[in-house]
Motif scaffolding. Sequence first.
Motif, mmCIF file in Angstrom:
data_model
loop_
_atom_site.group_PDB
_atom_site.id
_atom_site.type_symbol
_atom_site.label_atom_id
_atom_site.label_comp_id
_atom_site.label_asym_id
_atom_site.label_seq_id
_atom_site.Cartn_x
_atom_site.Cartn_y
_atom_site.Cartn_z
ATOM 1 N N VAL A 5 -90.475 -39.001 84.649
ATOM 2 C CA VAL A 5 -89.091 -39.478 84.576
ATOM 3 C C VAL A 5 -88.177 -38.363 84.107
ATOM 4 C CG1 VAL A 5 -87.544 -41.126 83.456
ATOM 5 C CG2 VAL A 5 -89.835 -41.839 84.153
ATOM 6 N N ALA A 6 -88.632 -37.604 83.118
ATOM 7 C CA ALA A 6 -87.799 -36.532 82.565
ATOM 8 C C ALA A 6 -87.513 -35.451 83.596
ATOM 9 C CB ALA A 6 -88.494 -35.924 81.343
ATOM 10 N N LEU A 7 -88.511 -35.123 84.407
ATOM 11 C CA LEU A 7 -88.335 -34.051 85.391
ATOM 12 C C LEU A 7 -87.494 -34.486 86.590
ATOM 13 C CD1 LEU A 7 -91.907 -32.458 85.379
ATOM 14 C CD2 LEU A 7 -89.830 -31.635 84.247
ATOM 15 N N LYS A 8 -87.175 -35.777 86.677
ATOM 16 C CA LYS A 8 -86.265 -36.258 87.708
ATOM 17 C C LYS A 8 -84.862 -36.519 87.167
ATOM 18 C CE LYS A 8 -89.933 -38.463 90.444
ATOM 19 N NZ LYS A 8 -90.449 -39.755 90.980
ATOM 20 N N ASP A 9 -84.706 -36.358 85.861
ATOM 21 C CA ASP A 9 -83.405 -36.579 85.226
ATOM 22 C C ASP A 9 -82.453 -35.443 85.596
ATOM 23 O OD1 ASP A 9 -81.241 -37.041 83.596
ATOM 24 O OD2 ASP A 9 -82.430 -37.477 81.812
ATOM 25 N N SER A 10 -81.275 -35.789 86.102
ATOM 26 C CA SER A 10 -80.319 -34.763 86.540
ATOM 27 C C SER A 10 -79.830 -33.902 85.382
ATOM 28 C CB SER A 10 -79.130 -35.434 87.235
ATOM 29 O OG SER A 10 -78.473 -36.339 86.348
ATOM 30 N N SER A 11 -79.683 -34.487 84.187
ATOM 31 C CA SER A 11 -79.224 -33.701 83.033
ATOM 32 C C SER A 11 -80.266 -32.668 82.616
ATOM 33 C CB SER A 11 -78.905 -34.636 81.857
ATOM 34 O OG SER A 11 -80.071 -35.336 81.433
ATOM 35 N N VAL A 12 -81.543 -33.045 82.694
ATOM 36 C CA VAL A 12 -82.614 -32.103 82.367
ATOM 37 C C VAL A 12 -82.663 -30.976 83.389
ATOM 38 C CG1 VAL A 12 -85.117 -31.840 82.168
ATOM 39 C CG2 VAL A 12 -83.991 -33.815 81.137
ATOM 40 N N LEU A 13 -82.596 -31.323 84.656
ATOM 41 C CA LEU A 13 -82.648 -30.309 85.705
ATOM 42 C C LEU A 13 -81.442 -29.379 85.649
ATOM 43 C CD1 LEU A 13 -83.911 -32.495 88.699
ATOM 44 C CD2 LEU A 13 -85.239 -30.946 87.250
#
Length: 276
Positions: free
Chosen positions: A57-65
């Motif tokens: 889920v984290a690696l699909k989060d736009s803010s994380v990317l």
Amino acid sequence: MASVTARSWALCAVSLLNLLFVFISGADFIRFVSFRPIYHNITGETTLCQDSVPWPVALKDSSVLWALVVDLSLLALFVAQHSLMAWAPVKRALQTVLGALNRTAYCFTTALALQILMHHWQPVTGAPCLWSVRHAPWSVWFPLLCFALHFLCWAIICSILVIFDYPELLGIKQVYYECLGLGDPWAQKPAPAQRLLSHLRHPVCLELAVILWLLPAFSLDRLLLAGTLSAYVGLAHSLDKQDLAYLCAQLKGKVWLLAELQCGGVEQNGSEEKEG
């Protein structure tokens, strides 16, 4: 004569202003890469990670990317500046244009690139930590251990920089020699020393690795920072047997000189006691 004197004063002023900017950037970098993450981990002032969020889920989060893209761009800017200005054709061109201020310009742009990186760095707080020490008693003792080891590593780094001719490294000696008409200090170094410094300009691999990787909480953006800088520093060095032999010879010479000074001091004290 007056124009030469004015030029000398101008060179000294530029060199001193650059030295001040480099010191400020160095202090900011120490706080950014070392003591701030340890302090935040001890106090809990800032949320570094979200361990409740799964990695998919984290690696699909736009803010994380987006944070990772920004951080990677900042690291690319620093690496490009540091490598491009150290490239032989660029160094020769800058030497022709700037003369004695060539090294000063290199240090200034490096400090400027670091300031840009630190001020625009995006922490990744929406992903889990790679590791985090949060259970007592290690939640207290391990950050303190990290603080002590970081402090020791920074002290070693500063001492190594002094040994490796810190004024020449920052461009101060070049300006000083230019003002006194002594020529280029680099050309006056022995050939083995020039060869060593061309292969090992920043001899802080182990200490910097400890600082980058030893933290009580290790976030995703910290992995990007530590991995990139570790790889860049590691790839930049190309020591060989000749460099090692020169270093060993210099070390033996320093040890012999210290021993001679100590023996001389003991003999002098003994003669003074006899005279007394």
